[in-house]
Design an enzyme around this catalytic site. Sequence first.
Site, PDB file in Angstrom:
ATOM      1  N   SER A   1      -9.961  10.611-115.799  1.00 20.44           N
ATOM      2  CA  SER A   1      -9.522   9.598-116.764  1.00 20.44           C
ATOM      3  C   SER A   1      -8.301  10.026-117.565  1.00 20.44           C
ATOM      4  O   SER A   1      -7.910   9.348-118.505  1.00 20.44           O
ATOM      5  CB  SER A   1     -10.670   9.263-117.729  1.00 20.44           C
ATOM      6  OG  SER A   1     -11.779   8.755-117.029  1.00 20.44           O
ATOM      7  N   GLY A   2      -7.709  11.182-117.209  1.00 18.97           N
ATOM      8  CA  GLY A   2      -6.524  11.647-117.927  1.00 18.97           C
ATOM      9  C   GLY A   2      -6.790  12.836-118.830  1.00 18.97           C
ATOM     10  O   GLY A   2      -6.014  13.107-119.748  1.00 18.97           O
ATOM     11  N   THR A   3      -7.875  13.558-118.560  1.00 18.40           N
ATOM     12  CA  THR A   3      -8.287  14.700-119.398  1.00 18.40           C
ATOM     13  C   THR A   3      -7.175  15.724-119.574  1.00 18.40           C
ATOM     14  O   THR A   3      -6.867  16.143-120.694  1.00 18.40           O
ATOM     15  CB  THR A   3      -9.505  15.417-118.762  1.00 18.40           C
ATOM     16  OG1 THR A   3     -10.340  14.460-118.125  1.00 18.40           O
ATOM     17  CG2 THR A   3     -10.274  16.195-119.800  1.00 18.40           C
ATOM     18  N   ASN A   4      -6.592  16.163-118.466  1.00 25.87           N
ATOM     19  CA  ASN A   4      -5.585  17.229-118.546  1.00 25.87           C
ATOM     20  C   ASN A   4      -4.311  16.768-119.246  1.00 25.87           C
ATOM     21  O   ASN A   4      -3.652  17.556-119.932  1.00 25.87           O
ATOM     22  CB  ASN A   4      -5.260  17.758-117.147  1.00 25.87           C
ATOM     23  CG  ASN A   4      -6.359  18.662-116.634  1.00 25.87           C
ATOM     24  OD1 ASN A   4      -7.179  19.140-117.408  1.00 25.87           O
ATOM     25  ND2 ASN A   4      -6.399  18.892-115.339  1.00 25.87           N
ATOM     26  N   TRP A   5      -3.970  15.510-119.070  1.00 29.19           N
ATOM     27  CA  TRP A   5      -2.797  14.971-119.758  1.00 29.19           C
ATOM     28  C   TRP A   5      -3.022  15.020-121.273  1.00 29.19           C
ATOM     29  O   TRP A   5      -2.157  15.465-122.034  1.00 29.19           O
ATOM     30  CB  TRP A   5      -2.543  13.538-119.276  1.00 29.19           C
ATOM     31  CG  TRP A   5      -1.272  12.934-119.787  1.00 29.19           C
ATOM     32  CD1 TRP A   5      -0.166  13.594-120.262  1.00 29.19           C
ATOM     33  CD2 TRP A   5      -0.971  11.537-119.880  1.00 29.19           C
ATOM     34  NE1 TRP A   5       0.807  12.691-120.634  1.00 29.19           N
ATOM     35  CE2 TRP A   5       0.338  11.426-120.409  1.00 29.19           C
ATOM     36  CE3 TRP A   5      -1.668  10.378-119.551  1.00 29.19           C
ATOM     37  CZ2 TRP A   5       0.945  10.198-120.632  1.00 29.19           C
ATOM     38  CZ3 TRP A   5      -1.059   9.149-119.766  1.00 29.19           C
ATOM     39  CH2 TRP A   5       0.235   9.066-120.299  1.00 29.19           C
TER      40      TRP A   5
ATOM     41  N   HIS B   1     -16.929  16.518-119.838  1.00 26.46           N
ATOM     42  CA  HIS B   1     -17.203  15.254-119.141  1.00 26.46           C
ATOM     43  C   HIS B   1     -18.660  14.829-119.359  1.00 26.46           C
ATOM     44  O   HIS B   1     -19.135  13.900-118.707  1.00 26.46           O
ATOM     45  CB  HIS B   1     -17.018  15.418-117.630  1.00 26.46           C
ATOM     46  CG  HIS B   1     -15.602  15.607-117.170  1.00 26.46           C
ATOM     47  ND1 HIS B   1     -14.539  14.918-117.707  1.00 26.46           N
ATOM     48  CD2 HIS B   1     -15.082  16.389-116.186  1.00 26.46           C
ATOM     49  CE1 HIS B   1     -13.423  15.288-117.071  1.00 26.46           C
ATOM     50  NE2 HIS B   1     -13.728  16.173-116.157  1.00 26.46           N
TER      51      HIS B   1
ATOM     52  N   SER C   1      -8.776   7.854-107.891  1.00 28.18           N
ATOM     53  CA  SER C   1      -8.341   9.205-108.234  1.00 28.18           C
ATOM     54  C   SER C   1      -9.421  10.224-107.877  1.00 28.18           C
ATOM     55  O   SER C   1      -9.139  11.294-107.336  1.00 28.18           O
ATOM     56  CB  SER C   1      -8.021   9.265-109.738  1.00 28.18           C
ATOM     57  OG  SER C   1      -7.566  10.539-110.091  1.00 28.18           O
TER      58      SER C   1
ATOM     59  N   ARG D   1      -1.844  13.827-108.280  1.00 32.01           N
ATOM     60  CA  ARG D   1      -1.251  12.904-107.322  1.00 32.01           C
ATOM     61  C   ARG D   1      -0.153  12.010-107.894  1.00 32.01           C
ATOM     62  O   ARG D   1       1.009  12.148-107.591  1.00 32.01           O
ATOM     63  CB  ARG D   1      -2.350  12.011-106.722  1.00 32.01           C
ATOM     64  CG  ARG D   1      -3.118  12.639-105.595  1.00 32.01           C
ATOM     65  CD  ARG D   1      -4.244  11.729-105.115  1.00 32.01           C
ATOM     66  NE  ARG D   1      -3.760  10.465-104.592  1.00 32.01           N
ATOM     67  CZ  ARG D   1      -3.926   9.285-105.186  1.00 32.01           C
ATOM     68  NH1 ARG D   1      -4.536   9.193-106.334  1.00 32.01           N
ATOM     69  NH2 ARG D   1      -3.475   8.180-104.628  1.00 32.01           N
ATOM     70  N   LYS D   2      -0.549  11.018-108.688  1.00 33.96           N
ATOM     71  CA  LYS D   2       0.421   9.993-109.098  1.00 33.96           C
ATOM     72  C   LYS D   2       0.555   9.815-110.602  1.00 33.96           C
ATOM     73  O   LYS D   2       1.635   9.571-111.105  1.00 33.96           O
ATOM     74  CB  LYS D   2       0.021   8.643-108.475  1.00 33.96           C
ATOM     75  CG  LYS D   2       0.176   8.613-106.960  1.00 33.96           C
ATOM     76  CD  LYS D   2      -0.032   7.195-106.444  1.00 33.96           C
ATOM     77  CE  LYS D   2       0.227   7.114-104.947  1.00 33.96           C
ATOM     78  NZ  LYS D   2       0.004   5.749-104.440  1.00 33.96           N
TER      79      LYS D   2
END
EC number: 2.8.2.2
Length: 285
Positions: free
Chosen positions: A45-49, A99, A129, A247-248
């Site tokens: 869901s965008g954790t690392n971002w 998580h 994803s 990936r994207k």
Amino acid sequence: MSDDFLWFEGIAFPTMGFRSETLRKVRDEFVIRDEDVIILTYPKSGTNWLAEILCLMHSKGDAKWIQSVPIWERSPWVESEIGYTALSETESPRLFSSHLPIQLFPKSFFSSKAKVIYLMRNPRDVLVSGYFFWKNMKFIKKPKSWEEYFEWFCQGTVLYGSWFDHIHGWMPMREEKNFLLLSYEELKQDTGRTIEKICQFLGKTLEPEELNLILKNSSFQSMKENKMSNYSLLSVDYVVDKAQLLRKGVSGDWKNHFTVAQAEDFDKLFQEKMADLPRELFPWE
């Protein structure tokens, strides 16, 4: 260690790096401190971002830290063996990720002033994803096909359980003053404004040039090129193909993968499962 799941309280985990006894300790014994900042997400869901952004906020946009320390050390996973041990020995203030569904989260959180940022994402994009990410990881059960993974996701028999249950579990917390609900979509659409919202929540201030540095150094391209953030440091013991792990970083990619029938089935499932929650919570709907 097999390519299967470790099951704990009806929730699936990887068989490597996780143990039932540690998961029990995380829930029952881990002490959340008032100064803790916690990133809470369902996987993919965008954790690392978000972790990268928070690390850059800490360093006022300076990229030295994020380019010299792996992301899983800067924001460890509390439920993993390594993360649990590291965090138990880390001085405050701590930043960490999880998580975990609400019923497995450290009980001590609910009587603390620790701040949680819950980042959610369109489950269709989460599904796509997750399919590409997990099939490149070892020590988990792998689907035979895209169709099979689609079914697993809809049934909730994937890592960390059902997306719908995860959201339902955590949504009642959204009115609490130490809980900030964000979506991947709003973070993508207006990253600067969303970072300002996070600053307000955490009681931090940024100069305009610091914000610009954070935007630059947390961009998808920057993360993809940063070996401390792009998973390229992961051991071959864990990964089949590292190229697929970041990936994207886009919204709406599910439209390139869902069949018409799958899109219709998922819409129906979403309406059924989320009927009791306000529609405006979900910016992608």
